[in-house]
Design a protein around this motif. Structure first.
Motif, short mmCIF file in Angstrom:
data_model
loop_
_atom_site.label_atom_id
_atom_site.label_comp_id
_atom_site.label_asym_id
_atom_site.label_seq_id
_atom_site.Cartn_x
_atom_site.Cartn_y
_atom_site.Cartn_z
N THR A 39 0.84 -1.20 0.00
CA THR A 39 0.00 0.00 0.00
C THR A 39 0.88 1.25 0.00
O THR A 39 1.96 1.26 0.58
CB THR A 39 -0.93 0.03 1.23
OG1 THR A 39 -0.14 0.10 2.41
CG2 THR A 39 -1.80 -1.22 1.29
N SER A 40 0.38 2.31 -0.62
CA SER A 40 1.16 3.55 -0.73
C SER A 40 1.08 4.41 0.53
O SER A 40 1.95 5.23 0.78
CB SER A 40 0.66 4.38 -1.92
OG SER A 40 -0.65 4.86 -1.67
N GLY A 41 0.00 4.23 1.30
CA GLY A 41 -0.21 5.08 2.47
C GLY A 41 -0.69 6.48 2.12
O GLY A 41 -0.68 7.37 2.96
N ASN A 42 -1.13 6.66 0.88
CA ASN A 42 -1.58 7.98 0.43
C ASN A 42 -3.09 8.11 0.35
O ASN A 42 -3.61 9.21 0.19
CB ASN A 42 -1.00 8.29 -0.96
CG ASN A 42 0.48 8.63 -0.90
OD1 ASN A 42 0.89 9.50 -0.15
ND2 ASN A 42 1.28 7.91 -1.68
N VAL A 43 -3.81 6.99 0.40
CA VAL A 43 -5.25 7.01 0.20
C VAL A 43 -5.96 6.72 1.52
O VAL A 43 -5.77 5.66 2.12
CB VAL A 43 -5.68 5.98 -0.87
CG1 VAL A 43 -7.20 5.98 -1.04
CG2 VAL A 43 -4.99 6.27 -2.20
N TYR A 44 -6.74 7.66 1.97
CA TYR A 44 -7.52 7.50 3.20
C TYR A 44 -8.94 7.08 2.84
O TYR A 44 -9.40 7.37 1.74
CB TYR A 44 -7.53 8.82 3.98
CG TYR A 44 -6.21 9.07 4.70
CD1 TYR A 44 -6.05 8.69 6.03
CD2 TYR A 44 -5.14 9.62 4.03
CE1 TYR A 44 -4.85 8.89 6.69
CE2 TYR A 44 -3.91 9.82 4.69
CZ TYR A 44 -3.78 9.46 6.01
OH TYR A 44 -2.58 9.65 6.66
N PRO A 45 -9.62 6.35 3.72
CA PRO A 45 -9.27 6.09 5.12
C PRO A 45 -8.31 4.92 5.36
O PRO A 45 -7.85 4.73 6.48
CB PRO A 45 -10.62 5.79 5.75
CG PRO A 45 -11.43 5.20 4.65
CD PRO A 45 -11.00 5.92 3.40
N ALA A 46 -7.98 4.13 4.32
CA ALA A 46 -7.13 2.96 4.54
C ALA A 46 -5.78 3.34 5.15
O ALA A 46 -5.24 2.60 5.98
CB ALA A 46 -6.92 2.20 3.23
N ALA A 47 -5.24 4.50 4.76
CA ALA A 47 -3.94 4.91 5.29
C ALA A 47 -3.98 5.16 6.79
O ALA A 47 -2.94 5.15 7.45
CB ALA A 47 -3.46 6.17 4.56
N GLU A 75 9.36 -0.23 -0.56
CA GLU A 75 9.98 0.86 0.18
C GLU A 75 8.95 1.35 1.19
O GLU A 75 7.76 1.09 1.02
CB GLU A 75 10.40 2.00 -0.75
CG GLU A 75 9.25 2.58 -1.56
CD GLU A 75 9.72 3.61 -2.58
OE1 GLU A 75 10.90 3.54 -2.99
OE2 GLU A 75 8.93 4.48 -2.93
N PRO A 76 9.36 2.03 2.24
CA PRO A 76 8.39 2.49 3.23
C PRO A 76 7.32 3.37 2.59
O PRO A 76 7.60 4.19 1.71
CB PRO A 76 9.25 3.28 4.23
CG PRO A 76 10.60 2.65 4.12
CD PRO A 76 10.75 2.30 2.67
N SER A 77 6.08 3.21 3.04
CA SER A 77 4.97 3.98 2.51
C SER A 77 4.94 5.37 3.13
O SER A 77 5.78 5.71 3.97
CB SER A 77 3.65 3.27 2.79
OG SER A 77 3.36 3.35 4.18
N ALA A 78 3.95 6.15 2.74
CA ALA A 78 3.80 7.50 3.29
C ALA A 78 3.51 7.50 4.78
O ALA A 78 3.74 8.50 5.46
CB ALA A 78 2.69 8.25 2.54
N VAL A 79 3.01 6.36 5.30
CA VAL A 79 2.77 6.24 6.74
C VAL A 79 3.68 5.17 7.34
O VAL A 79 3.39 4.62 8.41
CB VAL A 79 1.28 5.92 7.04
CG1 VAL A 79 0.41 7.11 6.68
CG2 VAL A 79 0.83 4.66 6.29
N GLY A 80 4.80 4.91 6.68
CA GLY A 80 5.70 3.85 7.11
C GLY A 80 6.25 4.03 8.51
O GLY A 80 6.52 3.06 9.22
N ASN A 81 6.39 5.30 8.93
CA ASN A 81 6.95 5.55 10.26
C ASN A 81 6.01 5.14 11.39
O ASN A 81 6.40 5.14 12.56
CB ASN A 81 7.34 7.03 10.41
CG ASN A 81 6.15 7.97 10.29
OD1 ASN A 81 5.07 7.57 9.86
ND2 ASN A 81 6.35 9.22 10.67
N GLN A 82 4.77 4.77 11.04
CA GLN A 82 3.82 4.36 12.07
C GLN A 82 3.84 2.85 12.32
O GLN A 82 3.17 2.36 13.23
CB GLN A 82 2.41 4.81 11.68
CG GLN A 82 2.28 6.32 11.55
CD GLN A 82 0.83 6.75 11.40
OE1 GLN A 82 -0.05 6.27 12.10
NE2 GLN A 82 0.59 7.66 10.47
#
Length: 230
Positions: free
Chosen positions: A173-181, A200-207
Motif C-alpha cells: 500500500t502507498s499510504g496515500n489514500v484515506y481512510p485505509a492509510a 519501500e516504506p509507505s507515506a505512513v511507514g513511520n507508524q
C-alpha cells in the motif's frame, strides 16, 4: 489464537501484472484520475469511464494470483486464530488465490451498480454506457467501484476488525489514500503489532513497528511460514 488483520494494496497484485495506480505507463497513465475515477467524471463522459473499466476488467482476467496471494490463503486456512483480509484492490486475485474472509473496500471490477437505485449485479465482461439496471430499468449502470469522493464499503465492519487485531499487516500500500492509510494508527491504538510489507516504506511507514522490504511474493511467503511454524 491471535487475530491477524491484513490490508492489501496495488503492490500485491503488481507482481501478477496488474498495473498500479502510479505506474508510469499503462491504463492509468493515459487518463486523468478526475476523468475516470470520480462520480463527476462519470457524469461528464460515462462512455469513457465504462470503457476504461472494461479495459481494466480484461486485464485482470488475463493474470493469475502470485505467491503472496496464495500465502495469505494458506495463512487463513492453517492459522489457529482468525485471519481477515481487507483489500483496496478491485481485482479478484485474492479470491482466486483461495482467500475466504475478504472485504473489497473499494468495490470490484466484476460488479455493476445502478447509479439511480443502487442495485448491484454481476458485471458483464464488456459494459456499455447507458446499460439498463435489471431492477429499476434506468439506463444508469456503472462499475461497482468506489471512486474518489465516495465512501469505501463496510467501514464499520472494517474498523471493528482492526480494533480487535493482535497483528495488523499492510502489504503493497502507498499510504496515500484515506481512510485505509489511517488503519495502522487505529491498529496501534488498539494495541496491535504492526508490520508493513513493501518495496519501500509507505507515506505512513513511520507508524509501523516492523518493516519487511522486498517483493511481496518473497517477503509475505517467508512471514507466513514463520507465523505457521510458531
Amino acid at each position: 489464537m491471535r487475530k491477524i488483520v491484513i490490508l492489501t494494496g496495488a503492490g500485491i497484485s503488481a507482481e501478477s501484472g496488474i498495473e498500479t495506480f502510479r505506474a508510469e505507463d499503462g491504463l492509468w497513465a493515459q487518463h486523468r484520475v478526475e476523468d475516470v475515477a470520480t462520480p463527476e467524471g462519470f457524469m461528464r463522459d460515462p462512455e469513457l469511464v465504462v470503457n476504461f473499466y472494461n479495459a481494466r476488467r480484461a486485464q485482470a482476467a488475463e493474470v493469475t494470483p502470485n505467491a503472496a496471494h496464495r500465502a495469505l490463503a494458506q495463512l487463513e486456512a492453517e492459522h489457529d486464530g482468525e485471519v481477515v483480509v481487507i483489500t483496496q484492490n478491485v481485482d479478484d486475485l485474492h479470491e482466486r488465490g483461495g482467500t475466504q474472509t475478504l472485504y473489497h473496500m473499494h468495490g470490484h471490477l466484476k460488479g455493476a451498480l445502478c447509479a439511480s437505485c443502487d442495485h448491484r449485479w454481476p458485471a458483464p465482461m464488456v459494459m456499455a454506457a447507458g446499460d439498463a439496471c435489471p431492477s429499476c430499468n434506468a439506463p444508469a449502470a456503472r462499475p461497482d467501484i468506489v471512486w474518489f469522493g465516495e465512501m469505501p464499503y463496510d467501514m464499520d465492519v472494517l474498523v471493528g476488525h482492526i480494533a480487535q487485531a493482535d497483528i495488523f499487516v499492510a502489504i503493497g500500500t502507498s499510504g496515500n489514500v484515506y481512510p485505509a492509510a489511517g488503519f495502522v494508527a487505529e491498529a496501534r491504538h488498539a494495541g496491535a503489532h504492526t508490520i508493513e510489507f513493501n518495496l519501500e516504506p509507505s507515506a505512513v511507514g513511520n507508524q509501523f513497528a516492523e518493516h519487511r522490504i522486498g517483493p511481496a511474493s518473497q517477503t509475505v511467503t517467508e512471514w507466513v511460514a514463520e507465523i505457521l511454524a510458531k
